[in-house]
Design a protein around this motif. Structure first.
Motif, PDB file in Angstrom:
ATOM      1  N   THR A  89     -14.719  -5.150  -9.787  1.00 40.96           N
ATOM      2  CA  THR A  89     -13.345  -4.926 -10.224  1.00 40.96           C
ATOM      3  C   THR A  89     -12.964  -5.820 -11.410  1.00 40.96           C
ATOM      4  O   THR A  89     -13.554  -6.878 -11.640  1.00 40.96           O
ATOM      5  CB  THR A  89     -12.360  -5.212  -9.078  1.00 40.96           C
ATOM      6  OG1 THR A  89     -12.588  -6.536  -8.577  1.00 40.96           O
ATOM      7  CG2 THR A  89     -12.535  -4.198  -7.960  1.00 40.96           C
ATOM      8  N   LEU A  90     -11.956  -5.382 -12.123  1.00 39.60           N
ATOM      9  CA  LEU A  90     -11.356  -6.164 -13.209  1.00 39.60           C
ATOM     10  C   LEU A  90     -10.402  -7.173 -12.591  1.00 39.60           C
ATOM     11  O   LEU A  90      -9.473  -6.805 -11.873  1.00 39.60           O
ATOM     12  CB  LEU A  90     -10.606  -5.236 -14.168  1.00 39.60           C
ATOM     13  CG  LEU A  90     -10.008  -5.871 -15.420  1.00 39.60           C
ATOM     14  CD1 LEU A  90     -11.102  -6.175 -16.434  1.00 39.60           C
ATOM     15  CD2 LEU A  90      -8.958  -4.942 -16.041  1.00 39.60           C
ATOM     16  N   GLN A  91     -10.614  -8.452 -12.865  1.00 39.38           N
ATOM     17  CA  GLN A  91      -9.794  -9.476 -12.217  1.00 39.38           C
ATOM     18  C   GLN A  91      -8.476  -9.733 -12.947  1.00 39.38           C
ATOM     19  O   GLN A  91      -7.478 -10.082 -12.324  1.00 39.38           O
ATOM     20  CB  GLN A  91     -10.591 -10.774 -12.110  1.00 39.38           C
ATOM     21  CG  GLN A  91     -11.793 -10.640 -11.170  1.00 39.38           C
ATOM     22  CD  GLN A  91     -12.896 -11.602 -11.524  1.00 39.38           C
ATOM     23  OE1 GLN A  91     -13.569 -11.457 -12.532  1.00 39.38           O
ATOM     24  NE2 GLN A  91     -13.087 -12.609 -10.685  1.00 39.38           N
ATOM     25  N   PHE A  92      -8.467  -9.592 -14.248  1.00 39.14           N
ATOM     26  CA  PHE A  92      -7.258  -9.740 -15.050  1.00 39.14           C
ATOM     27  C   PHE A  92      -7.513  -9.126 -16.410  1.00 39.14           C
ATOM     28  O   PHE A  92      -8.644  -8.785 -16.760  1.00 39.14           O
ATOM     29  CB  PHE A  92      -6.833 -11.207 -15.205  1.00 39.14           C
ATOM     30  CG  PHE A  92      -7.943 -12.194 -15.057  1.00 39.14           C
ATOM     31  CD1 PHE A  92      -8.049 -12.969 -13.932  1.00 39.14           C
ATOM     32  CD2 PHE A  92      -8.903 -12.333 -16.059  1.00 39.14           C
ATOM     33  CE1 PHE A  92      -9.096 -13.875 -13.804  1.00 39.14           C
ATOM     34  CE2 PHE A  92      -9.932 -13.240 -15.936  1.00 39.14           C
ATOM     35  CZ  PHE A  92     -10.027 -14.015 -14.799  1.00 39.14           C
ATOM     36  N   LYS A  93      -6.480  -8.977 -17.198  1.00 39.73           N
ATOM     37  CA  LYS A  93      -6.585  -8.244 -18.449  1.00 39.73           C
ATOM     38  C   LYS A  93      -7.218  -9.055 -19.570  1.00 39.73           C
ATOM     39  O   LYS A  93      -7.913  -8.498 -20.417  1.00 39.73           O
ATOM     40  CB  LYS A  93      -5.193  -7.749 -18.868  1.00 39.73           C
ATOM     41  CG  LYS A  93      -4.604  -6.723 -17.912  1.00 39.73           C
ATOM     42  CD  LYS A  93      -3.234  -6.280 -18.350  1.00 39.73           C
ATOM     43  CE  LYS A  93      -2.661  -5.250 -17.388  1.00 39.73           C
ATOM     44  NZ  LYS A  93      -1.293  -4.819 -17.784  1.00 39.73           N
ATOM     45  N   ASP A  94      -6.980 -10.360 -19.583  1.00 37.54           N
ATOM     46  CA  ASP A  94      -7.452 -11.175 -20.698  1.00 37.54           C
ATOM     47  C   ASP A  94      -8.397 -12.259 -20.182  1.00 37.54           C
ATOM     48  O   ASP A  94      -7.963 -13.327 -19.742  1.00 37.54           O
ATOM     49  CB  ASP A  94      -6.264 -11.806 -21.431  1.00 37.54           C
ATOM     50  CG  ASP A  94      -6.685 -12.555 -22.685  1.00 37.54           C
ATOM     51  OD1 ASP A  94      -7.911 -12.607 -22.970  1.00 37.54           O
ATOM     52  OD2 ASP A  94      -5.804 -13.093 -23.379  1.00 37.54           O
ATOM     53  N   TYR A  95      -9.696 -11.987 -20.236  1.00 36.15           N
ATOM     54  CA  TYR A  95     -10.686 -12.938 -19.744  1.00 36.15           C
ATOM     55  C   TYR A  95     -10.807 -14.163 -20.639  1.00 36.15           C
ATOM     56  O   TYR A  95     -11.308 -15.206 -20.205  1.00 36.15           O
ATOM     57  CB  TYR A  95     -12.047 -12.253 -19.614  1.00 36.15           C
ATOM     58  CG  TYR A  95     -12.222 -11.500 -18.318  1.00 36.15           C
ATOM     59  CD1 TYR A  95     -13.086 -11.958 -17.328  1.00 36.15           C
ATOM     60  CD2 TYR A  95     -11.522 -10.323 -18.070  1.00 36.15           C
ATOM     61  CE1 TYR A  95     -13.250 -11.265 -16.125  1.00 36.15           C
ATOM     62  CE2 TYR A  95     -11.672  -9.625 -16.882  1.00 36.15           C
ATOM     63  CZ  TYR A  95     -12.534 -10.103 -15.908  1.00 36.15           C
ATOM     64  OH  TYR A  95     -12.679  -9.425 -14.730  1.00 36.15           O
ATOM     65  N   SER A  96     -10.341 -14.070 -21.876  1.00 32.95           N
ATOM     66  CA  SER A  96     -10.492 -15.193 -22.800  1.00 32.95           C
ATOM     67  C   SER A  96      -9.651 -16.406 -22.406  1.00 32.95           C
ATOM     68  O   SER A  96      -9.891 -17.520 -22.865  1.00 32.95           O
ATOM     69  CB  SER A  96     -10.120 -14.752 -24.219  1.00 32.95           C
ATOM     70  OG  SER A  96      -8.733 -14.473 -24.322  1.00 32.95           O
ATOM     71  N   ARG A  97      -8.701 -16.212 -21.544  1.00 33.51           N
ATOM     72  CA  ARG A  97      -7.807 -17.307 -21.133  1.00 33.51           C
ATOM     73  C   ARG A  97      -8.395 -18.131 -19.991  1.00 33.51           C
ATOM     74  O   ARG A  97      -7.808 -19.134 -19.608  1.00 33.51           O
ATOM     75  CB  ARG A  97      -6.454 -16.726 -20.712  1.00 33.51           C
ATOM     76  CG  ARG A  97      -5.695 -16.002 -21.822  1.00 33.51           C
ATOM     77  CD  ARG A  97      -4.441 -15.357 -21.294  1.00 33.51           C
ATOM     78  NE  ARG A  97      -3.535 -16.351 -20.721  1.00 33.51           N
ATOM     79  CZ  ARG A  97      -2.447 -16.040 -20.005  1.00 33.51           C
ATOM     80  NH1 ARG A  97      -2.158 -14.772 -19.778  1.00 33.51           N
ATOM     81  NH2 ARG A  97      -1.677 -16.984 -19.520  1.00 33.51           N
ATOM     82  N   TYR A  98      -9.542 -17.736 -19.466  1.00 33.10           N
ATOM     83  CA  TYR A  98     -10.076 -18.387 -18.273  1.00 33.10           C
ATOM     84  C   TYR A  98     -11.546 -18.751 -18.466  1.00 33.10           C
ATOM     85  O   TYR A  98     -12.243 -18.173 -19.293  1.00 33.10           O
ATOM     86  CB  TYR A  98      -9.940 -17.464 -17.054  1.00 33.10           C
ATOM     87  CG  TYR A  98      -8.533 -16.990 -16.818  1.00 33.10           C
ATOM     88  CD1 TYR A  98      -7.633 -17.739 -16.069  1.00 33.10           C
ATOM     89  CD2 TYR A  98      -8.095 -15.777 -17.367  1.00 33.10           C
ATOM     90  CE1 TYR A  98      -6.344 -17.295 -15.857  1.00 33.10           C
ATOM     91  CE2 TYR A  98      -6.806 -15.328 -17.172  1.00 33.10           C
ATOM     92  CZ  TYR A  98      -5.927 -16.091 -16.414  1.00 33.10           C
ATOM     93  OH  TYR A  98      -4.637 -15.647 -16.220  1.00 33.10           O
ATOM     94  N   LYS A  99     -12.010 -19.706 -17.713  1.00 32.41           N
ATOM     95  CA  LYS A  99     -13.417 -20.089 -17.710  1.00 32.41           C
ATOM     96  C   LYS A  99     -14.162 -19.094 -16.829  1.00 32.41           C
ATOM     97  O   LYS A  99     -14.240 -19.227 -15.606  1.00 32.41           O
ATOM     98  CB  LYS A  99     -13.561 -21.501 -17.150  1.00 32.41           C
ATOM     99  CG  LYS A  99     -14.984 -22.050 -17.187  1.00 32.41           C
ATOM    100  CD  LYS A  99     -15.442 -22.377 -18.589  1.00 32.41           C
ATOM    101  CE  LYS A  99     -16.776 -23.091 -18.584  1.00 32.41           C
ATOM    102  NZ  LYS A  99     -17.261 -23.394 -19.943  1.00 32.41           N
TER     103      LYS A  99
END
Length: 222
Positions: free
Chosen positions: A173-183
């Motif tokens: 599944t997609l965990q959130f829309k913007d992966y760049s904000r997280y490690k």
């Protein structure tokens, strides 16, 4: 005909909730008299079983019922009178969320009789289903033995409510829309977005089919 969807995710509008809503929609599309309700566990104030054993006290006022008075007090009797029940959770560390585990303790333990037959005090048979959402791909889910690990609680639900639960595993599944904000280096944002676009709609269709199957179960047509 009443069906409850139990959302064991802290997120009220994301993967688990979306899948559960599709189950409710599939149920409603199959029954003109359908009544559907989503219950968000993280909106309630409660805890797991406190081992007071009042639900087991012979002649006691709470025999067969949970005696704890909190956010589940009025809800548990309603659920036990449902025509169908679908239970959903994200997978955390290979298991359901803590809030769902606590809910299931409180729902199931009063129904379980400590006799030789492990009888059930559930007031009626209830067709049930479990839906699980997780960021692991399906192959990794199988390799790590998640279905076997989750089967223990499923078996209790089936034994106490009269039939084995139906199952739906929603993977990768997609965990959130913007992966760049997280490690999140172990995940590919592009692949996750592609999975969301191509596979998640199919998961939602399967959820609607699951809802229709639960409606048939509740009507005794399966």
């Amino acid at each position: 005909m009443q069906i409850y969807a139990i959302n064991g995710s802290p997120r009220k509008t994301w993967n688990t909730a979306t899948i559960l809503q599709n189950v409710l929609d599939g149920f409603a599309e199959s029954r003109e008299d359908a009544l559907t309700e989503m219950i968000d566990l993280y909106s309630l104030d409660y805890k797991g079983c406190v081992s007071c054993f009042e639900c087991k006290r012979l002649g006691g006022p709470s025999y067969g019922r949970c005696a704890v008075r909190d956010g589940l007090g009025a809800l548990l009797p309603r659920i036990l009178q449902a025509d169908a029940l679908v239970i959903g959770s994200p997978i955390y560390f290979g298991d359901v969320s803590g809030m769902l585990r606590a809910f299931l303790e409180r729902l199931l333990f009063p129904c379980l009789v400590y006799d030789k037959a492990h009888s059930s005090l559930a007031p009626r048979k209830i067709p049930t289903a479990f839906v699980y959402t997780m960021n692991l791909p399906r192959a990794a889910m199988e390799e790590r033995g998640y279905p076997q690990r989750l089967a223990a609680m499923e078996s209790y639900v089936g034994r106490l409510f009269g039939s084995a639960p139906r199952l739906l595993h929603v993977c990768d599944t997609l965990q959130f829309k913007d992966y760049s904000r997280y490690k999140m280096e172990i995940f590919s944002a592009e692949e996750k977005a592609r999975q969301r676009e191509l596979e998640f709609p199919a998961d939602c269709r399967r959820a609607r089919e699951l809802g229709a199957a639960l409606a048939a179960d509740a009507a005794g047509e399966a």
